[in-house]
Structures are given as C-alpha cells and as structure tokens.
Design a protein around this motif. Structure first.
Motif, PDB file in Angstrom:
ATOM      1  N   PHE A 189      59.957  55.805  65.929  1.00  0.00           N
ATOM      2  CA  PHE A 189      61.432  55.510  65.649  1.00  0.00           C
ATOM      3  C   PHE A 189      62.278  56.449  66.063  1.00  0.00           C
ATOM      4  CE2 PHE A 189      64.693  54.414  62.892  1.00  0.00           C
ATOM      5  CZ  PHE A 189      64.932  53.092  62.934  1.00  0.00           C
ATOM      6  N   ARG A 190      63.377  56.083  66.709  1.00  0.00           N
ATOM      7  CA  ARG A 190      64.436  57.115  67.133  1.00  0.00           C
ATOM      8  C   ARG A 190      66.002  56.388  67.059  1.00  0.00           C
ATOM      9  NH1 ARG A 190      65.594  59.352  73.092  1.00  0.00           N
ATOM     10  NH2 ARG A 190      67.430  60.326  72.625  1.00  0.00           N
ATOM     11  N   ILE A 191      66.553  57.090  66.124  1.00  0.00           N
ATOM     12  CA  ILE A 191      68.068  56.789  65.944  1.00  0.00           C
ATOM     13  C   ILE A 191      68.935  56.967  67.267  1.00  0.00           C
ATOM     14  CG2 ILE A 191      70.197  56.895  64.719  1.00  0.00           C
ATOM     15  CD1 ILE A 191      68.489  57.297  62.339  1.00  0.00           C
ATOM     16  N   MET A 234      66.447  54.458  83.946  1.00  0.00           N
ATOM     17  CA  MET A 234      66.374  55.228  82.744  1.00  0.00           C
ATOM     18  C   MET A 234      65.427  55.930  82.604  1.00  0.00           C
ATOM     19  SD  MET A 234      68.279  54.496  79.200  1.00  0.00           S
ATOM     20  CE  MET A 234      68.665  55.678  78.161  1.00  0.00           C
ATOM     21  N   ALA A 235      65.622  57.395  82.278  1.00  0.00           N
ATOM     22  CA  ALA A 235      64.441  58.151  81.818  1.00  0.00           C
ATOM     23  C   ALA A 235      63.731  57.284  80.778  1.00  0.00           C
ATOM     24  CB  ALA A 235      64.715  59.372  81.742  1.00  0.00           C
ATOM     25  N   ASP A 236      62.349  57.850  80.704  1.00  0.00           N
ATOM     26  CA  ASP A 236      61.474  57.526  79.555  1.00  0.00           C
ATOM     27  C   ASP A 236      62.009  57.846  78.137  1.00  0.00           C
ATOM     28  OD1 ASP A 236      59.671  56.189  81.107  1.00  0.00           O
ATOM     29  OD2 ASP A 236      58.495  58.088  81.271  1.00  0.00           O
ATOM     30  N   LEU A 237      62.074  57.086  77.107  1.00  0.00           N
ATOM     31  CA  LEU A 237      62.578  57.161  75.780  1.00  0.00           C
ATOM     32  C   LEU A 237      61.633  58.156  75.108  1.00  0.00           C
ATOM     33  CD1 LEU A 237      63.877  53.950  74.902  1.00  0.00           C
ATOM     34  CD2 LEU A 237      65.198  55.853  75.065  1.00  0.00           C
ATOM     35  N   THR A 238      61.902  59.144  74.467  1.00  0.00           N
ATOM     36  CA  THR A 238      60.947  59.749  73.639  1.00  0.00           C
ATOM     37  C   THR A 238      61.277  59.965  72.131  1.00  0.00           C
ATOM     38  OG1 THR A 238      62.110  61.840  74.004  1.00  0.00           O
ATOM     39  CG2 THR A 238      60.450  61.552  75.679  1.00  0.00           C
ATOM     40  N   ALA A 239      60.487  60.278  71.443  1.00  0.00           N
ATOM     41  CA  ALA A 239      60.693  60.275  69.784  1.00  0.00           C
ATOM     42  C   ALA A 239      59.513  61.153  69.297  1.00  0.00           C
ATOM     43  CB  ALA A 239      60.497  59.026  69.316  1.00  0.00           C
ATOM     44  N   TYR A 240      59.969  61.902  68.135  1.00  0.00           N
ATOM     45  CA  TYR A 240      59.215  62.878  67.491  1.00  0.00           C
ATOM     46  C   TYR A 240      58.045  62.034  66.634  1.00  0.00           C
ATOM     47  CZ  TYR A 240      57.292  66.682  65.165  1.00  0.00           C
ATOM     48  OH  TYR A 240      56.269  67.703  64.586  1.00  0.00           O
ATOM     49  N   SER A 241      56.825  62.156  66.945  1.00  0.00           N
ATOM     50  CA  SER A 241      55.687  61.577  66.239  1.00  0.00           C
ATOM     51  C   SER A 241      55.231  62.573  65.169  1.00  0.00           C
ATOM     52  CB  SER A 241      54.514  61.217  67.197  1.00  0.00           C
ATOM     53  OG  SER A 241      53.452  60.845  66.381  1.00  0.00           O
TER      54      SER A 241
END
Length: 65
Positions: free
Chosen positions: A45-47, A1-8
């Motif tokens: 954190f990402r929902i 799976m591709a890398d998970l990203t989230a907004y910082s």
C-alpha cells in the motif's frame, strides 16, 4: 509511467506493485493498493499526492471503490 513501488514490511525492502488499484482513504487522500511482484501473497500500500493520483488516472489505472 515508471513502475510504482512501495515498501513491503514482510520482505523488508521496496518492491514493484503488481496490479495496482487506485483507492481513496477516509480522509480523502489518494493511495495505491496492490501485491508485491516478487511475492504475490504479500499486499502493499502506498499513499500518493494528488498530482501522482491524477497521473495514474491519465494512464488508465483502475479505481477501486
């Protein structure tokens, strides 16, 4: 799976989540918690959707209780 990203919010950009852990919110929604790869002092954190959470479980991401 591709890398998970989230907004910082601290870094003001999308970052890759390092050491992601799958968590469940009080309302039952799945989410991912980890630290920003660029700055280990910044937590992100990402929902997720239920389908995304199932994919992460299949890849073996650790679940936090």
């Amino acid at each position: 799976m591709a890398d998970l990203t989230a907004y910082s919010f601290k870094l003001r950009k999308n970052v890759v989540i390092k050491d992601p852990k799958l968590v469940m919110l009080k309302n039952g929604r799945p989410a991912v918690r980890g630290v920003a790869e660029e700055d280990p002092d910044t937590s992100v954190f990402r929902i997720l959707s239920a389908a995304e959470a199932d994919k992460l479980r299949a890849t073996g991401i650790e679940e936090e209780s």
